[in-house]
Write an enzyme that holds these catalytic residues in place. Structure first.
Site, PDB file in Angstrom:
ATOM      1  N   LYS A 118     -10.770  11.907  15.790  1.00 25.03           N
ATOM      2  CA  LYS A 118      -9.448  11.310  16.017  1.00 25.03           C
ATOM      3  C   LYS A 118      -8.486  12.373  16.517  1.00 25.03           C
ATOM      4  O   LYS A 118      -7.749  12.168  17.476  1.00 25.03           O
ATOM      5  CB  LYS A 118      -8.904  10.705  14.706  1.00 25.03           C
ATOM      6  CG  LYS A 118      -9.420   9.322  14.418  1.00 25.03           C
ATOM      7  CD  LYS A 118      -8.634   8.703  13.265  1.00 25.03           C
ATOM      8  CE  LYS A 118      -9.440   8.670  12.010  1.00 25.03           C
ATOM      9  NZ  LYS A 118      -8.779   8.195  10.821  1.00 25.03           N
ATOM     10  N   CYS A 147      -2.169  11.266  10.951  1.00 26.13           N
ATOM     11  CA  CYS A 147      -1.196  12.164  10.306  1.00 26.13           C
ATOM     12  C   CYS A 147      -1.399  13.647  10.611  1.00 26.13           C
ATOM     13  O   CYS A 147      -0.440  14.424  10.547  1.00 26.13           O
ATOM     14  CB  CYS A 147      -1.186  11.916   8.801  1.00 26.13           C
ATOM     15  SG  CYS A 147      -2.816  11.777   8.067  1.00 26.13           S
ATOM     16  N   ARG A 156      -5.295   2.492  18.443  1.00 25.85           N
ATOM     17  CA  ARG A 156      -4.708   3.713  19.026  1.00 25.85           C
ATOM     18  C   ARG A 156      -5.339   4.134  20.353  1.00 25.85           C
ATOM     19  O   ARG A 156      -4.645   4.582  21.251  1.00 25.85           O
ATOM     20  CB  ARG A 156      -4.866   4.886  18.049  1.00 25.85           C
ATOM     21  CG  ARG A 156      -3.897   4.877  16.914  1.00 25.85           C
ATOM     22  CD  ARG A 156      -4.121   6.126  16.068  1.00 25.85           C
ATOM     23  NE  ARG A 156      -3.483   6.002  14.775  1.00 25.85           N
ATOM     24  CZ  ARG A 156      -3.974   6.520  13.655  1.00 25.85           C
ATOM     25  NH1 ARG A 156      -5.103   7.222  13.678  1.00 25.85           N
ATOM     26  NH2 ARG A 156      -3.340   6.359  12.524  1.00 25.85           N
ATOM     27  N   GLU A 184     -12.120  12.203  11.143  1.00 24.36           N
ATOM     28  CA  GLU A 184     -10.804  12.820  11.361  1.00 24.36           C
ATOM     29  C   GLU A 184     -10.827  13.788  12.551  1.00 24.36           C
ATOM     30  O   GLU A 184      -9.879  13.843  13.338  1.00 24.36           O
ATOM     31  CB  GLU A 184     -10.397  13.559  10.087  1.00 24.36           C
ATOM     32  CG  GLU A 184      -8.958  13.997  10.041  1.00 24.36           C
ATOM     33  CD  GLU A 184      -7.990  12.895   9.598  1.00 24.36           C
ATOM     34  OE1 GLU A 184      -8.416  11.727   9.512  1.00 24.36           O
ATOM     35  OE2 GLU A 184      -6.823  13.216   9.358  1.00 24.36           O
ATOM     36  N   ASN A 237       2.763  14.340   5.959  1.00 20.60           N
ATOM     37  CA  ASN A 237       1.761  13.397   6.455  1.00 20.60           C
ATOM     38  C   ASN A 237       2.089  11.930   6.254  1.00 20.60           C
ATOM     39  O   ASN A 237       1.709  11.090   7.067  1.00 20.60           O
ATOM     40  CB  ASN A 237       0.399  13.701   5.833  1.00 20.60           C
ATOM     41  CG  ASN A 237       0.434  13.769   4.334  1.00 20.60           C
ATOM     42  OD1 ASN A 237       1.086  14.655   3.777  1.00 20.60           O
ATOM     43  ND2 ASN A 237      -0.244  12.866   3.661  1.00 20.60           N
ATOM     44  N   THR A 238       2.829  11.581   5.172  1.00 21.68           N
ATOM     45  CA  THR A 238       3.117  10.149   5.013  1.00 21.68           C
ATOM     46  C   THR A 238       4.486   9.774   5.585  1.00 21.68           C
ATOM     47  O   THR A 238       4.806   8.605   5.669  1.00 21.68           O
ATOM     48  CB  THR A 238       3.033   9.682   3.532  1.00 21.68           C
ATOM     49  OG1 THR A 238       3.978  10.410   2.770  1.00 21.68           O
ATOM     50  CG2 THR A 238       1.641   9.867   2.968  1.00 21.68           C
ATOM     51  N   VAL A 298       1.323   3.567   2.406  1.00 18.41           N
ATOM     52  CA  VAL A 298       2.195   3.717   3.582  1.00 18.41           C
ATOM     53  C   VAL A 298       3.248   2.615   3.577  1.00 18.41           C
ATOM     54  O   VAL A 298       4.408   2.840   3.915  1.00 18.41           O
ATOM     55  CB  VAL A 298       1.368   3.725   4.891  1.00 18.41           C
ATOM     56  CG1 VAL A 298       2.294   3.856   6.097  1.00 18.41           C
ATOM     57  CG2 VAL A 298       0.368   4.873   4.888  1.00 18.41           C
ATOM     58  N   HIS A 304       0.542  18.234   5.647  1.00 25.05           N
ATOM     59  CA  HIS A 304      -0.675  18.733   6.298  1.00 25.05           C
ATOM     60  C   HIS A 304      -0.341  20.038   7.031  1.00 25.05           C
ATOM     61  O   HIS A 304       0.595  20.081   7.843  1.00 25.05           O
ATOM     62  CB  HIS A 304      -1.197  17.723   7.321  1.00 25.05           C
ATOM     63  CG  HIS A 304      -1.824  16.494   6.732  1.00 25.05           C
ATOM     64  ND1 HIS A 304      -2.051  16.317   5.389  1.00 25.05           N
ATOM     65  CD2 HIS A 304      -2.309  15.375   7.344  1.00 25.05           C
ATOM     66  CE1 HIS A 304      -2.632  15.140   5.187  1.00 25.05           C
ATOM     67  NE2 HIS A 304      -2.794  14.544   6.352  1.00 25.05           N
ATOM     68  N   ARG A 342      -9.864  18.799   3.387  1.00 30.93           N
ATOM     69  CA  ARG A 342      -8.956  18.261   2.357  1.00 30.93           C
ATOM     70  C   ARG A 342      -8.741  19.358   1.323  1.00 30.93           C
ATOM     71  O   ARG A 342      -9.700  19.992   0.866  1.00 30.93           O
ATOM     72  CB  ARG A 342      -9.595  17.028   1.704  1.00 30.93           C
ATOM     73  CG  ARG A 342      -8.677  16.291   0.771  1.00 30.93           C
ATOM     74  CD  ARG A 342      -7.654  15.429   1.466  1.00 30.93           C
ATOM     75  NE  ARG A 342      -8.229  14.292   2.187  1.00 30.93           N
ATOM     76  CZ  ARG A 342      -7.562  13.603   3.110  1.00 30.93           C
ATOM     77  NH1 ARG A 342      -6.322  13.918   3.430  1.00 30.93           N
ATOM     78  NH2 ARG A 342      -8.139  12.603   3.731  1.00 30.93           N
ATOM     79  N   GLY A 372       0.818  -1.223   0.000  1.00 28.06           N
ATOM     80  CA  GLY A 372       0.000   0.000   0.000  1.00 28.06           C
ATOM     81  C   GLY A 372       0.845   1.262   0.000  1.00 28.06           C
ATOM     82  O   GLY A 372       2.074   1.214  -0.048  1.00 28.06           O
TER      83      GLY A 372
HETATM   84  N1  LIG Z   1      -2.090   7.378   3.656  1.00 31.15           N
HETATM   85  C1  LIG Z   1      -1.700   8.010   4.762  1.00 31.15           C
HETATM   86  O1  LIG Z   1      -1.162   9.124   4.743  1.00 31.15           O
HETATM   87  C2  LIG Z   1      -1.889   7.359   6.111  1.00 31.15           C
HETATM   88  C3  LIG Z   1      -1.370   8.014   7.210  1.00 31.15           C
HETATM   89  C4  LIG Z   1      -1.463   7.436   8.462  1.00 31.15           C
HETATM   90  C5  LIG Z   1      -2.085   6.204   8.603  1.00 31.15           C
HETATM   91  N2  LIG Z   1      -2.613   5.562   7.529  1.00 31.15           N
HETATM   92  C6  LIG Z   1      -3.235   4.238   7.759  1.00 31.15           C
HETATM   93  O2  LIG Z   1      -2.341   3.238   7.247  1.00 31.15           O
HETATM   94  C7  LIG Z   1      -3.081   2.134   6.719  1.00 31.15           C
HETATM   95  C8  LIG Z   1      -2.709   1.929   5.270  1.00 31.15           C
HETATM   96  O3  LIG Z   1      -3.026   3.083   4.514  1.00 31.15           O
HETATM   97  P1  LIG Z   1      -2.637   3.190   2.978  1.00 31.15           P
HETATM   98  O4  LIG Z   1      -2.982   4.557   2.554  1.00 31.15           O
HETATM   99  O5  LIG Z   1      -1.269   2.662   2.786  1.00 31.15           O
HETATM  100  O6  LIG Z   1      -3.702   2.134   2.322  1.00 31.15           O
HETATM  101  P2  LIG Z   1      -3.590   1.294   0.977  1.00 31.15           P
HETATM  102  O7  LIG Z   1      -2.702   1.945  -0.002  1.00 31.15           O
HETATM  103  O8  LIG Z   1      -4.985   0.970   0.590  1.00 31.15           O
HETATM  104  O9  LIG Z   1      -2.845  -0.102   1.432  1.00 31.15           O
HETATM  105  C9  LIG Z   1      -3.500  -1.070   2.205  1.00 31.15           C
HETATM  106  C10 LIG Z   1      -2.589  -2.265   2.437  1.00 31.15           C
HETATM  107  O10 LIG Z   1      -3.342  -3.244   3.200  1.00 31.15           O
HETATM  108  C11 LIG Z   1      -3.242  -4.517   2.532  1.00 31.15           C
HETATM  109  N3  LIG Z   1      -4.420  -5.325   2.771  1.00 31.15           N
HETATM  110  C12 LIG Z   1      -5.686  -5.136   2.322  1.00 31.15           C
HETATM  111  N4  LIG Z   1      -6.479  -6.158   2.722  1.00 31.15           N
HETATM  112  C13 LIG Z   1      -5.676  -7.006   3.429  1.00 31.15           C
HETATM  113  C14 LIG Z   1      -5.905  -8.256   4.073  1.00 31.15           C
HETATM  114  N5  LIG Z   1      -7.111  -8.850   4.076  1.00 31.15           N
HETATM  115  N6  LIG Z   1      -4.861  -8.847   4.699  1.00 31.15           N
HETATM  116  C15 LIG Z   1      -3.641  -8.279   4.686  1.00 31.15           C
HETATM  117  N7  LIG Z   1      -3.357  -7.093   4.084  1.00 31.15           N
HETATM  118  C16 LIG Z   1      -4.364  -6.472   3.462  1.00 31.15           C
HETATM  119  C17 LIG Z   1      -3.118  -4.148   1.056  1.00 31.15           C
HETATM  120  O11 LIG Z   1      -2.612  -5.265   0.333  1.00 31.15           O
HETATM  121  P3  LIG Z   1      -3.008  -5.524  -1.244  1.00 31.15           P
HETATM  122  O12 LIG Z   1      -2.149  -4.588  -2.039  1.00 31.15           O
HETATM  123  O13 LIG Z   1      -2.640  -6.942  -1.429  1.00 31.15           O
HETATM  124  O14 LIG Z   1      -4.464  -5.233  -1.371  1.00 31.15           O
HETATM  125  C18 LIG Z   1      -2.142  -2.971   1.152  1.00 31.15           C
HETATM  126  O15 LIG Z   1      -0.830  -3.466   1.315  1.00 31.15           O
HETATM  127  C19 LIG Z   1      -4.563   2.474   6.924  1.00 31.15           C
HETATM  128  O16 LIG Z   1      -4.989   1.839   8.112  1.00 31.15           O
HETATM  129  C20 LIG Z   1      -4.560   3.999   7.045  1.00 31.15           C
HETATM  130  O17 LIG Z   1      -5.635   4.455   7.801  1.00 31.15           O
HETATM  131  C21 LIG Z   1      -2.513   6.108   6.265  1.00 31.15           C
END
Ligand SMILES: NC(=O)c1ccc[n+]([C@@H]2O[C@H](COP(=O)([O-])OP(=O)(O)OC[C@H]3O[C@@H](n4cnc5c(N)ncnc54)[C@H](OP(=O)(O)O)[C@@H]3O)[C@@H](O)[C@H]2O)c1
Length: 350
Positions: free
Chosen positions: A205, A150, A111, A202, A327-328, A17, A242, A235, A15
């Site tokens: 949180k 974030c 959290r 948000e 943020n990331t 992150v 951010h 947004r 994903g």
């Molecule tokens: N984006 C940000 O800035 C940010 C900041 C802080 C926190 N977060 C948090 O970090 C987390 C990931 O965010 P993201 O933006 O990286 O999301 P994302 O791009 O949608 O990535 C999600 C990840 O979870 C995996 N996944 C999905 N279903 C799964 C399952 N059943 N078993 C195991 N792995 C699974 C996906 O794998 P596949 O590729 O195989 O589907 C992918 O690796 C979220 O909880 C989000 O709230 C995000």
């Protein structure tokens, strides 16, 4: 490079992150990526095939051929970073902690649980003392620690040096980058030349997490800060970074000089211990009248510092200012890596 680096795994490695973790951990002096996990859609494929690489630059070479695993504890390293989709993180993270793994998670799922540290190593390193309690209570050999949302991390880090003045009330308004919504995030038709004044859950949180982070460890509990925190989350069409405008009221109103000095001189455990990902100065105060700005400042200091500027009197509360963070990086992968560095330095990975 130290040849005895600690092997680490990433849950949710494919994903947005997860990709930040892979990038941020390149050439890390203590940790080495040894295991990558994702959903069963990706498991069994080499990382380079399973992942649509969305970050600038090429995928780091060391991970390309690693075969993505199902997110099950067998054969995974003890130290696991987690960035799984929130819909699956609760159970999978618990399963790993139960099996003896140290989970350093980005996801929101755990959290706010009372026995789980919501950690910013500069701000509340003592909250790690709740871990033995967590292990006793849950019968786990492993453990879970989390990093904040974030936008919370920008606010909480900027407020931490001001806690000494007795924070009473805070009003914070965010202008959050689109990368915070993951990929593909907000539809371009919605965000181009526009502002969206709603990000699901948000505000809640930001309010609750800030109180928990700035609260105190009290033996076997974490007591939240009693200050009132009100967040407005928006947004905006910014890629990374951010921005948060903040008004704050104190018990004892400091002078403007005192408040700026507190920010500028702020150093804490990660700086004292020279943790590899710690920015030398966690908060950089900018004197320019129109800074910080996300495009110009978010990436500085490897994305790990929070930039503060425009400190001035507030006619409603005491002072107002602007804060900015990546943020990331500081809001996600970099935050978790710094957490793990602190946990290692504290002996929690022994
Ligand atoms: N984006 C940000 O800035 C940010 C900041 C802080 C926190 N977060 C948090 O970090 C987390 C990931 O965010 P993201 O933006 O990286 O999301 P994302 O791009 O949608 O990535 C999600 C990840 O979870 C995996 N996944 C999905 N279903 C799964 C399952 N059943 N078993 C195991 N792995 C699974 C996906 O794998 P596949 O590729 O195989 O589907 C992918 O690796 C979220 O909880 C989000 O709230 C995000």
């Amino acid at each position: 490079m130290n040849d005895n680096r600690i092997p680490v795994g990433i849950l949710g490695a494919t994903g947005m992150v997860g990709q930040q973790f892979v990038t941020f951990l390149q050439n890390h002096p203590w940790f080495e990526i040894a295991w990558l996990g994702a959903s069963d859609r990706s498991a069994g494929k080499p990382y380079c095939e399973a992942t649509s690489w969305r970050l600038d630059g090429a995928m780091p070479t060391g991970v390309e051929r690693l075969v993505v695993q199902e997110c099950k504890p067998a054969n995974a390293p003890r130290l696991m970073f987690s960035s799984m989709d929130a819909s699956v993180a609760t159970e999978i993270e618990r399963e790993f902690a139960k099996a003896g793994h140290v989970i350093v998670s980005n996801s929101r799922n755990h959290r706010m649980e009372p026995d789980v540290p919501l950690l910013i190593p500069e701000v509340n390193p003592d909250h790690l003392k709740i871990i033995p309690h967590q292990q006793r209570l849950r019968g786990w050999k492993g453990q879970i620690a989390t990093n904040p949302n974030c936008s919370t991390i920008v606010l909480a880090l900027a407020l931490a040096p001001l806690k000494q003045f007795g924070i009473q009330r805070v009003v914070a308004t965010t202008m959050q980058a689109i990368s915070g919504a993951g990929y593909p995030g907000v539809a371009s038709m919605d965000i181009n030349a526009n502002v969206i004044p709603f990000i699901g859950n948000e505000e809640e949180k930001m309010q609750q997490e800030t109180q928990k982070i700035l609260g105190d460890f009290a033996g076997d509990r974490l007591l939240p800060l009693s200050a009132k925190v009100s967040a407005h989350c928006n947004r905006v069409p910014v890629v990374d970074g951010h921005t948060v405008t903040v008004s704050v009221e104190f018990d004892r109103k400091p002078s403007q000089d005192e408040i700026i000095r507190a920010l500028v001189n702020y150093r804490s455990v990660p700086q004292e211990r020279k943790l590899p990902s710690a920015p030398p100065q966690p908060i950089i105060y900018m004197e320019e009248k129109d800074r910080p700005q996300p495009r110009r400042d978010a990436e500085r200091e490897r994305g790990m510092a929070v930039f503060v500027g425009r400190m001035r009197e507030c006619p409603v509360l005491d002072y107002k200012f602007v804060a900015l963070g990546h943020n990331t990086i500081r809001g996600a992968a970099g935050a978790a890596v710094l957490n793990a560095e602190l946990m290692y330095a504290e002996g929690l990975l022994d």
